[in-house]
Each structure stands twice: as C-alpha cells, then as structure tokens.
Scaffold this active site. Structure first.
Site, mmCIF file in Angstrom:
data_model
loop_
_atom_site.group_PDB
_atom_site.id
_atom_site.type_symbol
_atom_site.label_atom_id
_atom_site.label_comp_id
_atom_site.label_asym_id
_atom_site.label_seq_id
_atom_site.Cartn_x
_atom_site.Cartn_y
_atom_site.Cartn_z
ATOM 1 N N ASP A 66 13.650 66.711 53.256
ATOM 2 C CA ASP A 66 13.477 66.218 51.844
ATOM 3 C C ASP A 66 12.654 67.518 50.922
ATOM 4 O OD1 ASP A 66 12.770 63.671 49.479
ATOM 5 O OD2 ASP A 66 11.158 65.266 49.761
ATOM 6 N N TYR A 73 8.988 72.038 44.723
ATOM 7 C CA TYR A 73 8.206 72.422 45.731
ATOM 8 C C TYR A 73 8.281 73.883 46.041
ATOM 9 C CZ TYR A 73 8.503 67.538 46.707
ATOM 10 O OH TYR A 73 8.311 66.139 46.828
ATOM 11 N N HIS A 121 12.683 62.874 40.042
ATOM 12 C CA HIS A 121 11.410 63.249 40.685
ATOM 13 C C HIS A 121 10.219 62.168 40.167
ATOM 14 C CE1 HIS A 121 9.099 66.359 43.056
ATOM 15 N NE2 HIS A 121 8.577 65.042 43.389
ATOM 16 N N LYS A 130 15.214 66.943 44.434
ATOM 17 C CA LYS A 130 15.066 66.237 43.047
ATOM 18 C C LYS A 130 14.680 67.060 41.929
ATOM 19 C CE LYS A 130 11.630 64.063 46.313
ATOM 20 N NZ LYS A 130 11.352 65.156 47.248
#
Length: 641
Positions: free
Chosen positions: A51, A56, A119, A86
């Site tokens: 994920d 990120y 997200h 996302k």
C-alpha cells in the site's frame, strides 16, 4: 508463504486482495534505499499486497523493489502482487485524476495498479504534493466529477479496482448516489481502540471491503497513539494466548472481516504479523476487546480552518462518526444483551419539558444507546417518538441497538396491575418489548394515584412476593428481557429472593461521591445483582433534592488538576466502582462531556480523597410522601436505600 495469506473478494477487479498488506508510509521518512530494501525483504517474507500513495513518496522505492524481485525470481510475475496507491487532494479534481494515476504508474514502473483510492474526501488547491499543507487551501470535493474520472481509470485498465479512504457513511452515500462502479474498498483507521462498528456494518451492507490502516495505533505518526500497544487488557490477552499484542490486534481486525495494512521495516515483525491465521480469539477475548474505551487518532483536524472550506469536524465528515462515542457495556448475569455503562435519564422536574425529544435525538447522535424512562416521568411517549424518528433518519439501524429501561410506579405495584402497566408503557414507547423493567420504589399506593408526591393515606406496604411474581410473568411473556428493582435495600431484596424464581438483574439506586453505597454494592455483588447509579452528580437543585455535592472542594480541586469538569470526575468515579450510571442532561455540550470519561483514570490519591467525602443521602421515602394524612404501617421496613 504468500499462498497462505487469505484473500478478500472485491466487488470489482480480477483477483482478491490479500488480507494483510504492508504499508509504506513512514513518519519521519526513511532514506529511499532503506525503503527499497525493506520492501524487497517483505516480498521475500511472503507479502504480496503493498500500500503506497503519491503523498508517501514511496512509489518509486516500491517500484524498484518489485523490479528487483521480478528479476531475481522472488515472484513469478507482476500478477502475483496486489498494489494499492492513492490520489492526493491536490489532484482531487476533474481533469487531474487520470494524469495523477499515470504519474504514479511511472513511479511504480507498472502498467496498472490493482486498487486506486481517493485518499481523503477533500480537495486541496493545486500545488506540489506535500504534507503538511495549508488548511486554508482545503476545499470540499466534487464527489460526482472526481468519481467519474476514477471510474474512467478503471475502464482504461489503469486500475483494476477503485475505492476510497477515510470516507464516512454519508460521504460514501454521496459517491453511491451517482456511481456506476461502486467503491470496492474503504481504507480507514481501525484498531481495538477505534473499532469503527457503525462504518464496518454500513460497508458490509453495501458490499464495500474495509481495509484497516494504523492497526496498532500508529505510534510515532502525527495522529498516532500508545493507547493500543499499552492497553492493559490487550497485554493480558496476549500473555494468555502466548502471542504478541500486535498479533492480537491484527487477528481481531481480521475476525471483523476487514483487511489490514500494517507498517514495519523490521524483518522479524514482518514475519510475526503474518502469523495470525491458524488460531482464533475466544469469545471472552472478543468480549473484553469490545469493552475497550474508544479513541480516534486520525480525526482530520489538520483540514480545518476558520477561513477554509471546513470549519469543524462535523462539516468535514458530514456525519456523526467522529462525534459518536463507543460506550463500554456491562454483561448482566442473565441478559440477552449487554447494558451500556452510561445511559441517558429522562426524568426532569417539572416532567416532560419540550426539550426532551431533541435532547434524546442528539444523545443518539453522540452514541448513547441506553435510555432510562418511567411511567411516572411522562417521557415514555416522547422517547418512543424519538426512537421512530431516529430509525427513519438513520441515526440507528434498528431497535435492537438500543437498551430501554422503564419502571413500574407505586400505584400500579399490585399483582393484577403489573402486566397491564407494562403493556401501557409499551404502547407509549411504541415498542414490542423493553430491555429492563424495574419496580420503581419499594412501596405501593392506592391504584390510580400516579403522581410523584403520594398522599400518606394512599401509601401501602409493597406485597413483594406477589408483585415480583407478576414481574416474572412480564419476562415470561416476552414483554421485557430483564427485570429488576430500584431504591431497594438489602432487607427488601432478601424478602424478594425468598420466593423469586428469577432474581433481579439490577438495583438502580442513588449513588455519587457523597452517597457511595459501599455496603449495598457489596451486598448486590454477593447476590449477583448489578448496581446502576442514578443522580450520579448529586441530584437536582430543587424542591426534592438539595445538591451540595457541586460545592465539594475535593471534587472541584481534582477536576481543576486533571483539566476535567466536576461532572466528569463524579461519573468517572462511579464508573470505576464497576457500576453503570444514568445521567440526565438535556444540554448538548454536557451530553457530550458525560461520555468523555473512558480514556483516563483517577489515581489512588484522588480515589482516597473522594473516599473521605462526608456521606449524605438526598432521596428517601419522605421525598415522595406528602405531609398530608397518616402512614398506616411501619415505614422503616420499606425505606429507600
């Protein structure tokens, strides 16, 4: 090892989603080479679900790890992996969704992802993807247009499945209202300290798989908490099962039917987190976990700004999920369901004010599920109307969510009037049954004198044997799940128990720091009778009660030192005695405050100080007997305890 990880079937897509995946978010970020190495080790350990997200900054290291694993033959093909990424808020606009996914695919070195998620249900003014961001740049999301582009991503083959993250029930409803392809997944914070019961039930009904992030509390993240890994009950379960606390948490989530995203870069913990599928939690374990005080870490406050698109959490979520408390429950000895530890009382002086119904509905929004009424209070009909309205607008899914208590008043405390009295209460409540029926007072009065102040000439001794037999008949007829008493002394309970086939489940009595009921609680515990406290704040300031408790220097001093309210100190003290409580307030803020007592404790010194408070009972038989007429029997035998 990968084949041993169960898979969740999604509503769209060509393959199942592994029940455990590795999260790639890291706070603070670690060097890219360290991330790539950790992801490679995870593939070697058997992980197949990864994920990531544009936010990120882990898409590129993950892509490199996947390429290396393919080159070395750790996985036979790309199709063995399940990759989630996302869409961040800065691209949460029509025209930006597809380009954003194409950019993620370039970073991942892939032709498609298995799952693409929105997200957060917000947009952010277009800019470079970054965290933190400016809260004044946050805007409401155009659900319809963004979701249409998410659907286009799936149609183009760029994503096998599409879904959302951090969506409430009502946000999901907004998507579902126009979606041609419904969300396959909703990824949300979920762990034993934030159990998401309402949301998981909603998603199950809609065919949406819940995926849990921060399953161990995310300690170290901006929203993280130690409450999960430091939880005493979880530690006890882990020790008894010879498992780690992490394994207990992950197994619990799996048993709720949710998938799990767990983040660790430690090789041993990677392996440990997959060792959750060949054993189960016991019913006792599950019950203990269900009772844990609830605390949401990732509330979304970073999106709020007085000059931005969302000024409050209510506006952000458009739902009551963030506000709703999860109230611990107490399992009664013979009950078909547990009683919530805190209930809302509906008595007031004067009875049945106009504010009662709105207050009940607001209490349901906050999470109250136990409502305490009585024929005397004149609130049964109002409560019944509130329940019907709550069902119609979706505040509660079914009547079974509620725990309803009502009571038999003195004028109907006669053997032939008990069952008819309960049937009349059920008509007022518009219910088929109640959860708990109580004898209101250890006293009878002349039939037809249903009033708070009983003329002394109308007062009669309670025929406890025959009246209790009629209470048992109410239970046998299915009109109530449980029966109990209120204001009963050990002497009266002893008389009841001599002939009772069914002992009382509950004794509801006055109890607060200035009337601590130590002897009665010990007696009831010995008899297996649960104690519920009314007037836990000391009672009304009015003609029936003179509340001096609110002036207590001890309680107010503790409240000031702990940054709590006087009421919260009283309620927390009652809760720590193992007693449930019924507290009356029609004020919205105080209703909310009264539920904020489960994630902190009184210390030993504070409890000792409270134990020294002078004791004084406020409520007795003289409180309900007028000064007119004469009592024709020995009153002390029936005194309120």
């Amino acid at each position: 090892m990968a084949k041993d990880i169960p898979e969740m079937t999604l509503s769209s897509g060509e393959k199942g989603m592994p029940a455990v995946g590795l999260g790639t978010a890291s706070y603070p970020p670690v060097p890219r080479e360290a991330m790539r190495s950790a992801f490679f080790e995870a593939i070697a350990a058997g992980y197949r679900h990864f994920d990531t997200a544009s936010l990120y900054q882990t898409e590129s290291p993950l892509g490199n790890a996947i390429a290396e694993a393919l080159r070395l033959g750790l996985v036979g093909s790309r199709d063995e992996l399940f990759i989630t990424t996302k869409l961040w808020g800065t691209d949460n606009y029509a025209g930006s969704v597809i380009p954003s996914l194409r950019e993620s695919l370039r970073e991942l070195q892939l032709d498609y992802v298995d799952l693409y998620l929105v997200h957060w249900p917000v947009s952010i003014k277009p800019s470079k993807v970054k965290f933190p961001f400016l809260a004044e740049d946050v805007l409401p999301m155009d659900m319809k247009s963004v979701w249409e582009e998410m659907e286009e991503c799936q149609k183009l083959g760029l994503a096998k499945s599409i879904g959302v993250s951090n969506f409430s029930c009502k946000k999901l409803d907004q998507i579902l209202a126009t979606a041609k392809i419904p969300p396959a997944v909703n990824q949300v914070e979920m762990h034993p300290i934030w159990q998401q019961k309402k949301l998981t039930n909603f998603c199950k009904e809609k065919g949406i798989v819940v995926s849990a992030y921060s399953p161990l509390g995310a300690n170290g993240a901006p929203w993280g908490t130690l409450k999960v890994m430091e939880c005493r009950e979880l530690k006890e379960i882990a020790a008894a099962r010879e498992k780690s606390i992490a394994q207990i948490c992950l197994r619990w989530i799996y048993e709720q039917g949710a998938s799990i995203i767990v983040k660790t870069f430690n090789k041993e913990r990677m392996k440990e987190n997959l060792d959750i599928f060949d054993w189960k939690l016991s019913e006792e374990d599950l019950y203990k976990i269900e009772q844990l005080p609830q605390h949401k870490g990732c509330r979304g406050t970073e999106f709020l700004n007085s000059n931005g698109g969302f000024k409050s959490l209510e506006e952000l979520w458009d739902d009551n999920e963030i506000r709703m408390a999860v109230i611990p429950e107490i399992r009664l000895s013979d009950g078909v369901k547990a009683m919530p530890a805190v209930g809302m009382g509906t008595a007031d002086v004067p009875f049945a004010p106009a504010s009662t119904k709105p207050a009940i509905l607001h209490a349901m929004e906050l999470g109250y599920r136990h409502f305490d009424t009585a024929s005397l209070y004149e609130t049964e009909q109002i409560l019944g109307e509130a329940i019907i309205e709550a069902l119609s607008i979706g505040l509660i899914a079914s009547r079974s969510e509620l725990f309803i208590t009502t009571k038999l008043w003195c004028d109907q405390a006669h053997p032939d009037l008990v069952v008819p009295a309960l049937r009349e209460s059920l008509r007022n409540l518009q219910l088929d049954y109640i959860d708990l029926y109580l004898i209101h007072m250890p006293l009878s009065s002349t039939p037809g004198t249903c009033r708070l102040l009983i003329n002394r000439d109308d007062a009669l001794p309670l025929d406890i044997k025959s009246v209790w037999k009629a209470m048992e008949d109410c239970q046998k007829l299915g009109l109530t799940n449980l029966i109990g008493v209120s204001n009963f002394s050990p002497h009266m309970i002893d008389k009841l128990l001599v002939t009772a086939e069914v002992p009382p489940s509950v004794n509801q009595v006055e109890m607060h720091p200035a009337w601590q009921q130590v002897k009665l609680r010990e007696y009831c515990k010995d008899k297996g009778i649960h104690v519920t406290a009314y007037s836990p704040l000391g009672g009304y300031n009015g003609p029936l009660f003179k509340n001096q408790l609110m002036e207590s220097e001890v309680l107010n001093g503790i409240a000031k030192a702990k940054g709590r309210t006087f009421a919260q100190i009283c309620l927390r003290w009652v809760h720590e005695q193992g007693v449930s409580l019924v507290v009356k307030s029609f004020n919205k803020e105080r209703l909310k405050e009264n539920l904020q007592i489960f994630d902190w404790e009184l210390n030993q010194e504070e409890c000792q100080k409270i134990g020294q408070i002078p004791q004084r009972k406020n409520f007795g038989l003289k409180s309900i007997l007028s000064t007119e007429g004469n009592i024709r029997f020995e009153l002390s035998d029936f005194e309120i305890y």
